[in-house]
Design a protein around this motif. Structure first.
Motif, PDB file in Angstrom:
ATOM      1  N   UNK A  21       0.902  -1.510  -0.002  1.00 10.12           N
ATOM      2  CA  UNK A  21       0.348  -0.425   0.157  1.00 10.12           C
ATOM      3  C   UNK A  21       1.179   1.553   0.384  1.00 10.12           C
ATOM      4  N   UNK A  24       2.316   1.621  -3.343  1.00 11.12           N
ATOM      5  CA  UNK A  24       1.563   2.292  -4.434  1.00 11.12           C
ATOM      6  C   UNK A  24       1.160   3.619  -4.082  1.00 11.12           C
ATOM      7  N   UNK A  25       1.347   4.149  -2.805  1.00 13.47           N
ATOM      8  CA  UNK A  25       1.182   5.325  -2.057  1.00 13.47           C
ATOM      9  C   UNK A  25       2.227   6.199  -2.553  1.00 13.47           C
ATOM     10  N   UNK A  28       2.469   6.168  -6.695  1.00 13.59           N
ATOM     11  CA  UNK A  28       1.397   7.786  -6.981  1.00 13.59           C
ATOM     12  C   UNK A  28       1.286   8.987  -7.118  1.00 13.59           C
ATOM     13  N   UNK A  29       1.907   8.939  -5.690  1.00 11.03           N
ATOM     14  CA  UNK A  29       3.114  10.434  -5.462  1.00 11.03           C
ATOM     15  C   UNK A  29       3.899  10.301  -6.001  1.00 11.03           C
ATOM     16  N   UNK A  32       2.213  11.605 -10.102  1.00 13.77           N
ATOM     17  CA  UNK A  32       1.545  12.607  -9.921  1.00 13.77           C
ATOM     18  C   UNK A  32       2.115  13.642  -8.859  1.00 13.77           C
ATOM     19  N   UNK A  35      -0.979  15.516  -6.404  1.00 13.31           N
ATOM     20  CA  UNK A  35      -2.056  15.371  -6.104  1.00 13.31           C
ATOM     21  C   UNK A  35      -1.769  15.140  -4.438  1.00 13.31           C
ATOM     22  N   UNK A  36      -0.402  15.297  -3.784  1.00 11.43           N
ATOM     23  CA  UNK A  36      -0.929  14.598  -2.729  1.00 11.43           C
ATOM     24  C   UNK A  36      -1.270  15.240  -1.378  1.00 11.43           C
ATOM     25  N   UNK A  37      -1.729  15.073  -0.405  1.00 12.90           N
ATOM     26  CA  UNK A  37      -1.755  16.200   0.537  1.00 12.90           C
ATOM     27  C   UNK A  37      -0.900  16.252   1.306  1.00 12.90           C
ATOM     28  N   UNK A  38      -0.456  17.466   1.210  1.00 12.25           N
ATOM     29  CA  UNK A  38       0.430  17.301   3.069  1.00 12.25           C
ATOM     30  C   UNK A  38       0.175  17.838   4.480  1.00 12.25           C
ATOM     31  N   UNK A  40      -3.712  15.689   7.146  1.00 15.21           N
ATOM     32  CA  UNK A  40      -3.897  14.438   7.386  1.00 15.21           C
ATOM     33  C   UNK A  40      -4.054  13.473   6.881  1.00 15.21           C
ATOM     34  N   UNK A  41      -5.075  12.503   6.856  1.00 19.75           N
ATOM     35  CA  UNK A  41      -4.280  11.518   5.698  1.00 19.75           C
ATOM     36  C   UNK A  41      -4.514  10.195   7.089  1.00 19.75           C
ATOM     37  N   UNK A  42      -4.068   9.072   6.781  1.00 20.99           N
ATOM     38  CA  UNK A  42      -3.851   8.144   7.777  1.00 20.99           C
ATOM     39  C   UNK A  42      -2.242   8.270   8.518  1.00 20.99           C
ATOM     40  N   UNK A  43      -2.526   8.171  10.165  1.00 19.45           N
ATOM     41  CA  UNK A  43      -1.235   8.700  10.707  1.00 19.45           C
ATOM     42  C   UNK A  43       0.030   7.653   9.812  1.00 19.45           C
ATOM     43  N   UNK A  44       0.877   7.443  10.361  1.00 15.55           N
ATOM     44  CA  UNK A  44       2.906   6.875   9.353  1.00 15.55           C
ATOM     45  C   UNK A  44       2.220   5.700  10.168  1.00 15.55           C
TER      46      UNK A  44
ATOM     47  N   UNK B 107      -7.118   8.971   1.849  1.00 19.84           N
ATOM     48  CA  UNK B 107      -7.021   8.733   3.279  1.00 19.84           C
ATOM     49  C   UNK B 107      -5.664   8.496   3.393  1.00 19.84           C
ATOM     50  N   UNK B 109      -3.279   6.933   1.451  1.00 22.82           N
ATOM     51  CA  UNK B 109      -2.726   7.106   0.098  1.00 22.82           C
ATOM     52  C   UNK B 109      -1.530   9.216   0.271  1.00 22.82           C
ATOM     53  N   UNK B 110      -2.832   9.192   1.259  1.00 20.07           N
ATOM     54  CA  UNK B 110      -1.785  10.976   1.839  1.00 20.07           C
ATOM     55  C   UNK B 110      -2.449  11.939   0.367  1.00 20.07           C
ATOM     56  N   UNK B 112      -4.181  13.970  -2.618  1.00 20.22           N
ATOM     57  CA  UNK B 112      -5.361  15.640  -2.437  1.00 20.22           C
ATOM     58  C   UNK B 112      -6.109  14.962  -2.987  1.00 20.22           C
ATOM     59  N   UNK B 115      -8.165  14.037  -5.776  1.00 26.02           N
ATOM     60  CA  UNK B 115      -6.900  12.943  -7.175  1.00 26.02           C
ATOM     61  C   UNK B 115      -7.723  12.199  -6.765  1.00 26.02           C
ATOM     62  N   UNK B 175      -9.717  17.830   6.855  1.00 24.99           N
ATOM     63  CA  UNK B 175      -8.427  18.307   7.311  1.00 24.99           C
ATOM     64  C   UNK B 175      -7.347  18.126   6.267  1.00 24.99           C
ATOM     65  N   UNK B 176      -8.068  17.206   5.231  1.00 21.40           N
ATOM     66  CA  UNK B 176      -6.835  17.033   4.027  1.00 21.40           C
ATOM     67  C   UNK B 176      -7.243  18.484   2.581  1.00 21.40           C
ATOM     68  N   UNK B 177      -5.946  18.213   1.555  1.00 17.00           N
ATOM     69  CA  UNK B 177      -5.704  19.256   0.761  1.00 17.00           C
ATOM     70  C   UNK B 177      -7.123  18.858  -0.033  1.00 17.00           C
TER      71      UNK B 177
END
Lengths: 344, 352
Positions: A21, A24-25, A28-29, A32, A35-38, A40-44, B107, B109-110, B112, B115, B175-177
């Protein structure tokens, strides 16, 4: 828009067999980049809930059979509690669920057939479950009930009960509404005809003596319609000053409806989830009645372990109440972290 | 429809051949598929205006329009598919599938959230393609194929969510971009005077307008009617039947994705058990709006009116403050009335 920080290391890292996963992330990053969000998202990295030691008692198998409607956050908490107890007690937990009583009874029968060491069940429709429970007892398998069946568990020969009485919980909510100075309360049932939900609203009606209670049915499978229906009700009756939701997602939607309708009614609810904790912190939801589903699942499994290994019965033949406890601004901080981990 | 040649019986001469007969404008209007629904909608609207005083306010109309719009957007895709002679029972959970996938991809794959949404669109179109391809390849009725898809998607929604997030609802992505801009597109509100209107209402009207244009004024529209009316004849005259039908299933996938995005950005998290049973609401809207269950007949304007009737009945009962125990009964009775009004109006108009 910022680039992902681990760009350059992407190739080297994947060679070190990062989880697919993540790889793949990164791929993808990389492709694109924008296309990444700096944020939020899943905790590391994540740490898994409570990690008590493990019992060295012989491995036992326990079947947990509920009337869960698939995909509801409430039942997830029950199951997490049960799994935590099973992990600690060296128990193999076989979880199954069906909202239709006859199907649930069949699941009990298959648990008996596979000779499990104990059965934990919910008795949402007690009459339909009685024959299956008797069959289990006849086969010498101890049965405990939890979450629902407060009125009938004892008659059926069930050993122990963990949960709250929905009517008592509703009455407690009603009493608190009276103290809060409510005049007109709206109780929202998200699944028309569901026994536990109907008893909660009946309890609210009984316990709330400061004014009148009205009941509203909504369809919880279609959230936009839930939002619209509550909005419609608030527009129809501007005198409603308190909204009682019977589940966290409905409460959060009611907050939205309130804004739509320009109403300043107070939202209160039964049951919690992590999003609701934030809503209580921010004051969007005033308080929640907590029946501690994690505790119900945990105790159901743990009590069977105690019985199998030491002959104990928790409660000694009386029901063990896990609720109703109130969560409000005064005690929200104490449980917020657990809720964030998904165990409250 | 009149099949007799127009005869002037007093003079015993044929005045006009029925095939080139000019219909009177009024009759042409009356035999349109959506006219019965429109009639039903007006009656129900007037009815609630009388029995439910709060229903008369513009705020109430905005609420009803919002409730109708999320059903209505899906009903566009569902009605086009129905005109093309096929069914889709997987639409309710397909909506949930799209929003869950968008949320979890972004979420975990962090990414945006835009996307994440785009990747979910690919998946949603993929589900549509899967349905369409199997229906066309196996010749098994779409009812059975999409029933299987319905069950599979229900399972995926639950199992994958649980596998990835460890719980049955997705994490909040607020809270995500990209969230704020996406929320503006899919789930914002705007003011007209003092009334706040949800943006889905605009999308609903826009999609209905576009689909009506495509259906009525383009070659593709003709193809859709043709494959729904008689697939074999359509193929015989060179209509690419397979492509049209797969395309229709994929368009349903697109609509499901769009409504799914609304759910995601309006409610931040998605419970994985959502959406079951909603497929019937979309079909109800299409059928009230005059789409025939047998295909080849109907309009998306009709589906729009159908969704509006459903929204009105659903919320009107609340505005009227009726005993909630009877809620489903009233809803059923109201819909039955709408369908019967629709049906009898159509046959009455056709006979004239």
């Amino acid at each position: 828009m910022t680039h992902h920080t681990s760009h350059g290391t992407g190739r080297a890292a994947s060679r070190r067999r990062l989880r697919t996963g993540a790889a793949l992330g990164l791929a993808l990053c990389a492709t694109v980049a924008a296309g990444c969000s700096s944020t939020g998202g899943a905790p590391e990295s994540s740490d898994e809930g409570s990690g008590a030691g493990t019992a060295d008692t012989p491995r036992a198998t326990i079947a947990m059979i509920t009337h869960e409607v698939p995909g509801d956050t409430f039942w997830d908490l029950i199951r997490k509690g049960a799994e935590a107890a099973a992990a600690k007690d060296n128990i193999e937990l076989r979880y199954s669920a069906d909202p239709e009583a006859p199907n649930q009874a069949n699941l009990v029968q298959s648990a008996i057939d596979s000779k499990v060491d104990g059965i934990a069940i919910t008795l949402a429709k007690p009459d339909a479950m009685a024959p299956a429970v008797e069959a289990a007892t006849a086969a010498g398998i101890p049965v405990v009930a939890f979450n629902s069946g407060y009125d009938s568990w004892k008659d059926q020969g069930v050993q122990q009960y963990f949960g709250q009485d929905e009517t008592i919980a509703g009455e407690a909510a009603g009493a608190r509404l009276t103290t809060d100075g409510a005049k007109k309360t709206l109780c929202i049932i998200q699944e028309q005809g569901q026994v536990a939900l109907e008893s909660r609203c009946a309890g609210v009606t009984k316990g709330f003596t400061g004014g009148s209670t009205e009941i509203l049915n909504v369809n919880s499978k279609d959230m936009p319609s839930v939002e619209a229906t509550i909005t419609a009700k608030l527009q129809q009756d501007p005198s409603i000053d308190h909204i009682v939701a019977l589940g966290a997602p409905i409460a959060l939607t009611a907050v939205q409806s309130k804004a739509n309708a320009g109403s300043d009614a107070t939202v209160v609810t039964f049951d919690t989830n992590s999003a609701l904790v934030d809503a209580i912190k921010s004051g969007d939801v005033a308080w929640a009645i907590d029946q501690q589903p994690y505790l119900q699942g945990y105790l159901a499994v743990d009590s069977l372990w105690l019985y199998l290994n030491n002959g104990n019965t928790i409660g000694g033949g009386t029901p063990v109440l896990t609720g109703p406890a109130f969560i409000d601004s005064s005690n929200i901080d104490a449980i917020a972290d657990y809720a964030q981990n998904g165990t409250r | 429809m009149s099949t007799q040649a127009d005869l002037d019986l007093s003079k015993h001469t044929v005045v006009a051949d029925e095939r080139v007969k000019k219909q009177k404008p009024l009759q042409r209007l009356l035999i349109r598929p959506e006219i019965g629904a429109l009639f039903g909608a007006i009656v129900i609207f007037v009815f609630f205006c009388i029995v439910a005083p709060p229903f008369r306010s513009p705020e109430a109309l905005a609420t009803v329009l919002y409730a109708s719009s999320t059903i209505g957007i899906m009903a566009i895709g569902v009605s086009l598919l129905m005109i093309g002679g096929e069914f889709d029972l997987s639409t309710g959970v397909a909506v949930t599938f799209s929003s869950i996938m968008a949320s979890m991809i972004a979420y975990n794959l962090h990414l945006n959230v835009w996307l994440g949404s785009a990747l979910a669109l690919v998946l949603a179109l993929g589900v549509g393609f899967f349905n369409g391809y199997l229906v066309m390849k196996t010749k098994i009725p779409s009812f059975l194929i999409t029933l299987s898809t319905f069950l599979m998607l229900t399972g995926i929604n639950l199992a994958v969510t649980k596998l990835v997030t460890g719980q049955v609802a997705t994490q909040s992505i607020s809270d995500m971009q990209g969230f704020d801009s996406a929320k503006r597109v899919f789930a914002s509100s705007f003011q007209i005077g003092n009334v706040s209107i949800r943006i889905t209402v605009l999308w609903w009207l826009l999609f209905t307008a576009i689909s009506t244009y495509v259906l009525m004024k383009t070659k593709i529209g003709n193809w859709i009617f043709a494959v729904g009316g008689n697939q074999d004849s359509a193929r015989a005259i060179g209509v690419p039947v397979t492509k049209v039908k797969i395309g229709l299933f994929m368009f349903v996938g697109f609509c499901a994705w769009f409504v799914g995005m609304h759910l995601l950005f309006a409610f931040n998290t998605v419970q994985s058990g959502q959406g079951v049973g909603n497929e019937f609401l979309y079909i109800i809207a299409a059928v009230i709006g005059g789409c025939l269950l047998t295909g080849g007949y109907g309009t998306t304007v009709g589906a729009m009116i159908g969704a509006f009737i459903f929204g009105m009945a659903n919320q009107g009962i609340v505005y009227a403050g009726w005993n909630p125990d009877w809620f489903k009964f009233f809803l059923g009775a109201m819909l039955l009335f709408a369908v019967i009004a629709n049906n009898s109006f159509r046959s009455y108009a056709a006979k004239r």
